[in-house]
Write an enzyme that holds these catalytic residues in place. Structure first.
Site, PDB file in Angstrom:
ATOM      1  N   LYS A  13       0.830  -1.216   0.000  1.00  0.00           N
ATOM      2  CA  LYS A  13       0.000   0.000   0.000  1.00  0.00           C
ATOM      3  C   LYS A  13       0.855   1.253   0.000  1.00  0.00           C
ATOM      4  CE  LYS A  13      -2.310  -0.780   3.759  1.00  0.00           C
ATOM      5  NZ  LYS A  13      -2.032   0.111   4.820  1.00  0.00           N
ATOM      6  N   ARG A  88     -10.524   2.170   7.090  1.00  0.00           N
ATOM      7  CA  ARG A  88     -10.220   0.790   7.468  1.00  0.00           C
ATOM      8  C   ARG A  88     -11.422   0.099   8.106  1.00  0.00           C
ATOM      9  NH1 ARG A  88      -4.325   1.301   8.047  1.00  0.00           N
ATOM     10  NH2 ARG A  88      -3.389  -0.710   8.418  1.00  0.00           N
ATOM     11  N   ARG A 122      10.464  -7.873   7.155  1.00  0.00           N
ATOM     12  CA  ARG A 122      10.724  -6.452   6.922  1.00  0.00           C
ATOM     13  C   ARG A 122      11.608  -5.875   8.033  1.00  0.00           C
ATOM     14  NH1 ARG A 122       5.626  -2.733   5.345  1.00  0.00           N
ATOM     15  NH2 ARG A 122       5.104  -2.711   7.556  1.00  0.00           N
ATOM     16  N   ARG A 155       9.918  -3.393  13.093  1.00  0.00           N
ATOM     17  CA  ARG A 155       8.811  -2.627  13.678  1.00  0.00           C
ATOM     18  C   ARG A 155       8.062  -3.543  14.631  1.00  0.00           C
ATOM     19  NH1 ARG A 155       5.447   0.300   8.931  1.00  0.00           N
ATOM     20  NH2 ARG A 155       3.700  -0.661   9.977  1.00  0.00           N
ATOM     21  N   ARG A 166      -3.081  -8.396  12.841  1.00  0.00           N
ATOM     22  CA  ARG A 166      -3.398  -7.409  11.802  1.00  0.00           C
ATOM     23  C   ARG A 166      -4.201  -8.070  10.678  1.00  0.00           C
ATOM     24  NH1 ARG A 166       2.291  -4.459  10.733  1.00  0.00           N
ATOM     25  NH2 ARG A 166       1.155  -2.815   9.679  1.00  0.00           N
TER      26      ARG A 166
HETATM   27  P1  AMP Z   1      -0.306   0.925   8.444  1.00  0.00           P
HETATM   28  O1  AMP Z   1       1.012   1.591   8.386  1.00  0.00           O
HETATM   29  O2  AMP Z   1      -1.305   1.496   7.460  1.00  0.00           O
HETATM   30  O3  AMP Z   1      -0.210  -0.578   8.324  1.00  0.00           O
HETATM   31  O4  AMP Z   1      -0.949   1.240   9.889  1.00  0.00           O
HETATM   32  C1  AMP Z   1      -0.266   0.866  11.063  1.00  0.00           C
HETATM   33  C2  AMP Z   1      -1.229   0.882  12.248  1.00  0.00           C
HETATM   34  O5  AMP Z   1      -1.770   2.187  12.424  1.00  0.00           O
HETATM   35  C3  AMP Z   1      -2.441  -0.027  12.123  1.00  0.00           C
HETATM   36  O6  AMP Z   1      -2.182  -1.376  12.469  1.00  0.00           O
HETATM   37  C4  AMP Z   1      -3.405   0.644  13.107  1.00  0.00           C
HETATM   38  O7  AMP Z   1      -3.072   0.345  14.442  1.00  0.00           O
HETATM   39  C5  AMP Z   1      -3.112   2.125  12.879  1.00  0.00           C
HETATM   40  N1  AMP Z   1      -3.977   2.696  11.824  1.00  0.00           N
HETATM   41  C6  AMP Z   1      -3.580   3.218  10.621  1.00  0.00           C
HETATM   42  N2  AMP Z   1      -4.628   3.670   9.908  1.00  0.00           N
HETATM   43  C7  AMP Z   1      -5.714   3.429  10.656  1.00  0.00           C
HETATM   44  C8  AMP Z   1      -7.124   3.646  10.469  1.00  0.00           C
HETATM   45  N3  AMP Z   1      -7.604   4.178   9.326  1.00  0.00           N
HETATM   46  N4  AMP Z   1      -7.965   3.283  11.471  1.00  0.00           N
HETATM   47  C9  AMP Z   1      -7.505   2.750  12.615  1.00  0.00           C
HETATM   48  N5  AMP Z   1      -6.208   2.489  12.855  1.00  0.00           N
HETATM   49  C10 AMP Z   1      -5.310   2.828  11.900  1.00  0.00           C
END
Ligand code: AMP
Length: 214
Positions: A13, A88, A122, A155, A166
Site C-alpha cells: 500500500k 479501514r 521487513r 517494527r 493485523r
Molecule cells: P499501516 O502503516 O497502514 O499498516 O498502519 C499501522 C497501524 O496504524 C495499524 O495497524 C493501526 O493500528 C493504525 N492505523 C492506521 N490507519 C488506521 C485507520 N484508518 N484506522 C484505525 N487504525 C489505523
C-alpha cells in the site's frame, strides 16, 4: 483525483501510494505514518495509541476520522490526494463519504501467506526510515542501513504474533469496505503479488480503462 488505497498491511500500500501520488502529482496521506509520527514525538495522542498500534489493533474511528478530515482541509490537498490506510472500517468509509468525494478505490490483493512472509521479514532503519527485507531486499551488510549506517530494527507491529492479529483485523473490519466501494462502481482490484513497477502500471491502466468507459 481523489483515491483510496485498500489492502492489508504488507500488500505494498505504502509503496504504491507514494508512486501514484508522484505520477498524478497529488498528496500522499498515510494514517499509519501520521500515527507513527505521533508516537515518535510522544504527543498525547502518541502515548495513548502506542499499545494499540504495537498489538496490531485499530485506533479509534473518531481519532483517525478527525485526523483525516483536518488534513484534507490543507492547501496541499486541493489538487487531489491518495489515502493510504484509510478508511479501514465501514464506519470510517461512511464518514469519509460525508466530507470527500472519492473518484477511485484500489484494492491491492495479497494472500495471507505472502503478507506473513513480507511483514515478518521487513526491517527498517530507525534513523532515515529506509525499508529492507531480509530475503527480497537485504542491506549490503546484515542488519545495517546502506544509506546511513544505523542498525536496522523490526517494527513492533511486524512481529509474527502482531502480523496475525493485523490479518484478523483486516478480514473482519477492513474487507467489507471492498464491497462498499464495489457497490458504488469505484473499485479497481489488482494483484499485489507481482513486481512493484507492474502493479503501478496495472493501476494506472485500470484507471484509464474505467475513465474511458464512463
Ligand atoms: P499501516 O502503516 O497502514 O499498516 O498502519 C499501522 C497501524 O496504524 C495499524 O495497524 C493501526 O493500528 C493504525 N492505523 C492506521 N490507519 C488506521 C485507520 N484508518 N484506522 C484505525 N487504525 C489505523
Amino acid at each position: 483525483m481523489k483515491i483510496v488505497l485498500l489492502g492489508v498491511s504488507g500488500a505494498g500500500k505504502g509503496t504504491q501510494s507514494k508512486r501514484l501520488a508522484k505520477h498524478y502529482n497529488i498528496e500522499h496521506i498515510s494514517t499509519g505514518d501520521i500515527l507513527r509520527d505521533h508516537m515518535a514525538r510522544k504527543t498525547e495522542i502518541g502515548v495513548e495509541i502506542q499499545h494499540i498500534m504495537d498489538t496490531g489493533r485499530l485506533v479509534s474511528d473518531e481519532l483517525v476520522i478527525e485526523i483525516v478530515k483536518e488534513k484534507l482541509k490543507g492547501p496541499e490537498c486541493t489538487r487531489g490526494y491518495i489515502l493510504d490506510g484509510f478508511p479501514r472500517t465501514i464506519f470510517q468509509a461512511e464518514a469519509l463519504s460525508g466530507f470527500a468525494e472519492i473518484d477511485k478505490a484500489v484494492y491491492v490483493k495479497l494472500s495471507d501467506d505472502s503478507v506473513i512472509e513480507r511483514l515478518t521479514g521487513r526491517r527498517v532503519c530507525p534513523k532515515c526510515g529506509q525499508m529492507y527485507h531480509i530475503k527480497n531486499f537485504p542491506p549490503k551488510v546484515a542488519d545495517i542501513c546502506d544509506v546511513c549506517g544505523t542498525g536496522l530494527v523490526q517494527r513492533e507491529d511486524d512481529k509474527a504474533e502482531t502480523v496475525m492479529e493485523r490479518l484478523r483485523v483486516f478480514h473482519e473490519l477492513t474487507e467489507p469496505i471492498i464491497d462498499f466501494y464495489s457497490k458504488r462502481n469505484l473499485l479497481l482490484e489488482v494483484s499485489g503479488e507481482g513486481a512493484i513497477d507492474e502493479i503501478t502500471e496495472s493501476i494506472i491502466e485500470g484507471f484509464q480503462k474505467t475513465s474511458n468507459s464512463q
